[in-house]
Scaffold this active site. Structure first.
Site, mmCIF file in Angstrom:
data_model
loop_
_atom_site.group_PDB
_atom_site.id
_atom_site.type_symbol
_atom_site.label_atom_id
_atom_site.label_comp_id
_atom_site.label_asym_id
_atom_site.label_seq_id
_atom_site.Cartn_x
_atom_site.Cartn_y
_atom_site.Cartn_z
ATOM 1 C CE LYS A 82 -3.950 2.256 2.370
ATOM 2 N NZ LYS A 82 -4.647 2.180 3.327
ATOM 3 C CB SER A 157 -7.490 4.690 2.052
ATOM 4 O OG SER A 157 -6.730 3.971 3.067
ATOM 5 C CB SER A 181 -8.967 2.175 4.825
ATOM 6 O OG SER A 181 -9.421 3.530 4.752
#
Length: 480
Positions: A82, A157, A181
């Site tokens: 990520k 996210s 997220s």
């Protein structure tokens, strides 16, 4: 084994083949890179790629295996990370043009643990700007879309991670969750995702090592693969100021999939009347029978979450302003409006606001503690909507109810975040348009193992993870 078959492997199976030397690290990484080339032009999940260094690392991993050296648990597994998780020597942009060329010198703890376990880092996955919001788009790399329908959002996210795992780029990935997220992308992309108990996975947050509402975790296609990821990243680290409570014991019976006597609560609206799209509820309510078949006692109930909105909004605003105050002061007009608003909310907080939120959190803790004295697991919608049009910033309406801010449509997740309790999303089924729907499971603090055991039992009788995206929607392209 064909490249496509390699990309279909789960994490457990891939690690077994690698450790038995029936699959080389170079073969695994090459298949991974080929898959990125095939699909990334459609879903835009991978935003940074370093194929050369990944292949060099794979060659070194194969040399160690050939020499008979001890192999770590994730030996040779290719993985992108990520883009909010620092990777030493590889750019980490946080989805912000202000950090477009930022190259950290030290790995984030979660990345360091994965690399120590044998993961071969190949690149980074896309995130929203400064990880704000549950839809993945930013001014540097654009929008990440959903492998099940590339016109739809993959969530956020951790949307880039979720899209990469769902599309077969990699079998699992590191993720994080403040207001959904991990859980929202898991729901949108037919994955399993865990937001763990506080301190179980180290944050490595230099701005506030005592931050409690944000969590690091993982996404995978199956519960077994998720459990393997958690065995690697769920460890102590010097950077962590919050240390986890011990895991609550889980009986062998429950681990084997027998939920007899388990007390399960189901709430369609978290007791607050939050709007949830009809197709989402249709899918979820049909799945409750599986828990009864497994032996659980299921009834409609919800904890008292009336204080959760205040706790979440105040804590989030405080965290955003603590982390991004200087950026806001120097580059306000370069931030998206939703970020400006969130940081300004934090900067406007007074001692009265903080005292009120502290009292609200205390009441919320008492109410959830009492609730989980009566129930073992809470079931709820993970998201209030199906994966939405990727050209939108966020859903502005749900069943005729207007969403005032970019956070309102995420309340199924944010209300649970405010409790501080572990929560996960598991694939529940697909709506009439073939879009994934996730079921949220919540437990008491330290019940992560229980949640995974219950999720695995549900997965066995409702194996939605076998339904993979239609690869005919992809076309050849190269990652950036």
């Amino acid at each position: 084994m064909e490249s496509t078959e390699l990309c279909d492997l789960g994490l457990l199976e891939m690690t077994r083949l690698l450790r038995e030397r029936r699959l080389s690290a170079r073969e695994a990484v090459t298949a991974h890179l080929e898959r990125i080339d095939q699909v990334n032009g459609v879903i835009n999940a991978v935003c940074t790629l370093d194929a050369d260094r990944a292949l060099e690392a794979a060659a070194e991993a194969d040399r160690r295996a050939a020499a008979g050296q001890p192999l770590p648990v994730l030996h040779g597994v290719p993985m992108t990370h990520k883009d909010t998780h620092d990777t030493a020597g590889m750019r980490t942009t946080l989805g912000s043009a202000l950090f477009a060329d930022r190259v950290p010198s030290v790995d984030a703890p979660i990345v360091a643990m994965l690399r120590d376990a044998g993961v071969i880092t190949t690149g980074k996955t896309n995130v929203p700007e400064l990880a704000a919001g549950s839809h993945t788009f930013n001014p540097i790399f654009g929008t990440t879309t959903n492998p099940y329908d590339p016109t739809r959002s993959s969530g956020g996210s951790s949307g880039g991670v979720a899209a990469a795992v769902a599309a077969g780029i990699q079998p699992a990935g590191d993720a994080s969750d403040m207001g959904g997220s991990i859980r929202t992308p898991a729901s949108f992309c037919n994955l399993v995702g865990l937001r763990p108990s506080a301190g179980l996975v180290p944050l490595g947050n230099a701005n506030d090592p005592w931050a409690w509402i944000s969590r690091k975790g993982a996404l995978a296609r199956t519960v077994a693969d998720l459990r393997l990821m958690m065995s690697v990243i769920g460890r102590s680290h010097p950077s962590s100021a919050i240390h986890p409570a011990g895991q609550n014991p889980v009986s062998d019976r429950v681990r084997a999939g027998d939920l007899s006597g388990l007390r399960v609560a189901w709430t369609p609206d978290l007791g607050l009347g939050i709007p949830v799209a009809g197709p989402v509820l249709t899918v979820l309510t049909e799945q409750l029978r599986h828990f009864e078949t497994l032996g659980a006692h299921v009834e409609v109930a919800a904890p008292d979450l009336r204080d959760a909105d205040e706790v979440f909004l105040t804590t989030r605003a405080l965290d955003f302003s603590t982390t991004y105050e200087q950026i806001y002061l120097e580059h306000r007009d370069e931030l998206k409006p939703a970020l400006q608003w969130n940081i300004e909310c934090g900067l406007a907080l007074t001692s009265d606001h903080l005292r009120s939120a502290t009292r609200a959190r205390s009441r919320l803790h008492r109410s959830t503690t009492a609730f989980f004295d009566r129930y073992d697991v809470l079931l709820a919608p993970t998201t209030q909507v199906q994966p939405f049009d990727a050209s939108l910033e966020y859903p502005t309406e749900i069943d005729g109810v207007r969403m005032e801010t970019y956070l309102d449509w995420m309340r199924a997740a944010t209300l649970i975040s405010a409790t501080g309790l572990p929560a996960m999303s598991v694939p529940a089924g697909f709506d009439i348009d073939g879009l994934p729907v996730g079921l949220q499971m919540v437990g008491a603090d330290g019940s992560d193992d229980l949640l995974m055991a219950v999720a695995e039992a549900f997965e066995r009788v409702n194996p939605q993870h076998h339904i993979r995206p239609d690869r005919r929607t992809t076309r050849p392209a190269s990652a950036r």
